[in-house]
Enzyme design. Structure first.
Site, PDB file in Angstrom:
ATOM      1  N   HIS A  45     -37.690  44.022  27.156  1.00  0.00           N
ATOM      2  CA  HIS A  45     -38.218  42.899  26.289  1.00  0.00           C
ATOM      3  C   HIS A  45     -37.664  43.472  24.906  1.00  0.00           C
ATOM      4  O   HIS A  45     -38.863  43.247  24.096  1.00  0.00           O
ATOM      5  CB  HIS A  45     -39.450  42.596  26.642  1.00  0.00           C
ATOM      6  CG  HIS A  45     -39.400  41.016  26.452  1.00  0.00           C
ATOM      7  ND1 HIS A  45     -40.251  40.225  27.426  1.00  0.00           N
ATOM      8  CD2 HIS A  45     -39.201  40.155  25.370  1.00  0.00           C
ATOM      9  CE1 HIS A  45     -40.296  39.080  26.665  1.00  0.00           C
ATOM     10  NE2 HIS A  45     -39.598  38.884  25.805  1.00  0.00           N
TER      11      HIS A  45
ATOM     12  N   ARG B 216     -36.203  34.054  29.792  1.00  0.00           N
ATOM     13  CA  ARG B 216     -37.417  34.165  30.628  1.00  0.00           C
ATOM     14  C   ARG B 216     -37.136  34.895  32.014  1.00  0.00           C
ATOM     15  O   ARG B 216     -36.024  34.147  32.616  1.00  0.00           O
ATOM     16  CB  ARG B 216     -38.069  32.856  30.750  1.00  0.00           C
ATOM     17  CG  ARG B 216     -38.833  32.480  29.478  1.00  0.00           C
ATOM     18  CD  ARG B 216     -39.839  33.530  28.935  1.00  0.00           C
ATOM     19  NE  ARG B 216     -40.443  33.078  27.639  1.00  0.00           N
ATOM     20  CZ  ARG B 216     -40.156  33.397  26.494  1.00  0.00           C
ATOM     21  NH1 ARG B 216     -39.176  34.305  26.597  1.00  0.00           N
ATOM     22  NH2 ARG B 216     -40.646  33.145  25.312  1.00  0.00           N
TER      23      ARG B 216
ATOM     24  N   GLU C 246     -43.693  41.968  34.138  1.00  0.00           N
ATOM     25  CA  GLU C 246     -43.500  42.686  32.860  1.00  0.00           C
ATOM     26  C   GLU C 246     -44.878  43.381  32.764  1.00  0.00           C
ATOM     27  O   GLU C 246     -45.855  42.414  32.435  1.00  0.00           O
ATOM     28  CB  GLU C 246     -42.840  42.028  31.755  1.00  0.00           C
ATOM     29  CG  GLU C 246     -41.662  41.553  31.974  1.00  0.00           C
ATOM     30  CD  GLU C 246     -40.936  40.796  30.522  1.00  0.00           C
ATOM     31  OE1 GLU C 246     -41.768  41.046  29.423  1.00  0.00           O
ATOM     32  OE2 GLU C 246     -39.945  40.127  30.610  1.00  0.00           O
TER      33      GLU C 246
END
Length: 331
Positions: free
Chosen positions: A292, A244, A273
């Site tokens: 990601h 994370r 993000e």
């Protein structure tokens, strides 16, 4: 069959997320419906304003989603259990959801292998200097550029859950020693040479040639990798984050890279993000960024449906659910 005899399960994630062949998806959907004759499976949107969608959502007992609207208790008054699409549950656990007794389970581990492969590939690419070799080829230069042997080096893992263990397995296959930080230190792990508690994180960092962070998002893991943590790492060490973005103080990581203390870093997650196009992280030297992308969508959804089948059978028979979240801890 009356409404009270049915268990209505809503698939509330965008269908385009699952990029597998239509026939494969259909088989998985059927397999969930076949868990029990009472199960009724439906595709729905929790944020849709049309009357038909609202009617579907009102009937939901179970929903598979990545986030919940703030008024979920109003629009889905029958809801009893939420299965997260991903490992994170930050968009699902709230005070209202907890107070209502709605159970939440994460998808932790369903794609651990793919994420671990990605993380270890970053480690391998760094020590074998693949980026430099690629630049030499682009410049048509035959100039030997030798990497470093991984065997004999030490890899540290922050967060020794499903992903962390899979990273460790790959590191050991390459002859590396493995150290790890995890909450439970009372039981030794067959996958690590040494396990540290969270209060010993800096001591573990000091031993490692490379560190992979695979931490869940929680108050306890926020900003674990701060300036002091990066300073504790060995000079020239490599850092990779596939957990994370909240676990890393990005300015501290950038400073450690610019000073040369860190030999390199890779992040697949960020505090914001998508990462804004003008974010200074894009231009930090020796930092590689991916959007990601460590997961593998095909393996992820295959694993998610397998978990959903298992948990649905458990839910209907009153057995403990896999990956049920502790509302106090958030994981």
């Amino acid at each position: 069959m009356t409404r009270d005899e049915r268990i209505v399960v809503g698939l509330a994630y965008p269908p385009e997320w699952d990029r597998r062949p239509a026939g494969t998806i259909a088989r998985d959907v059927r397999s969930v419906a076949e868990v029990d004759r009472r199960v009724v499976l439906t595709h729905c949107r929790l944020d849709a304003g049309d009357e038909r969608s609202a009617a579907l959502v009102r009937d939901l007992d179970v929903v598979v989603a990545l986030s919940l609207p703030s008024d979920v208790l109003r629009i889905a008054p029958r809801l009893r259990w939420v299965q997260s699409v991903g490992a994170g549950v930050g968009g699902l656990v709230s005070r209202d959801v907890t107070a209502a007794g709605i159970r939440v389970t994460s998808a932790s581990g369903v794609n651990a292998v793919a994420v671990a492969e990605f993380a270890f590939a970053r480690v391998l690419a760094h020590f074998k200097r693949f980026d430099e070799l690629r630049r030499l080829q682009a410049e048509h230069r035959w100039s030997p550029c030798h990497g470093t042997q991984l065997a004999g080096k030490t890899l540290g893992v922050l967060g020794f859950g499903a992903i962390g263990v899979e990273v460790a397995l790959r590191a050991r296959a390459f002859g590396m020693s493995v150290t790890a930080v995890r909450r439970r230190v009372d039981r030794p792990s067959p996958h690590a040479d040494r396990v540290y508690g969270p209060h010993e994180t800096h001591a573990m960092l000091a031993e490692c040639d490379a560190v992979v962070a695979a931490l869940p998002e929680s108050a306890a893991t926020a900003e674990v990798m701060d300036a002091d943590a990066f300073a504790a790492m060995r000079p020239g060490a490599f850092f990779c984050n596939v957990g994370r973005g909240s676990a890393v103080v990005e300015q501290a990581m950038a400073a450690a890279l610019r000073s040369g203390h860190l030999g390199g870093a890779a992040i697949d997650v960020a505090r914001r993000e998508p990462l804004p196009t003008d974010d200074p992280l894009w231009d930090v030297p020796r930092l590689v960024i991916s959007p990601h992308s460590a997961t593998a969508a095909d393996a992820h959804f295959a694993g998610l449906y397998g978990l959903l089948r298992d948990n649905l059978a458990r839910f209907l028979s009153g057995r403990p659910l896999i990956n049920e979240v502790d509302p106090e801890r958030g994981y």
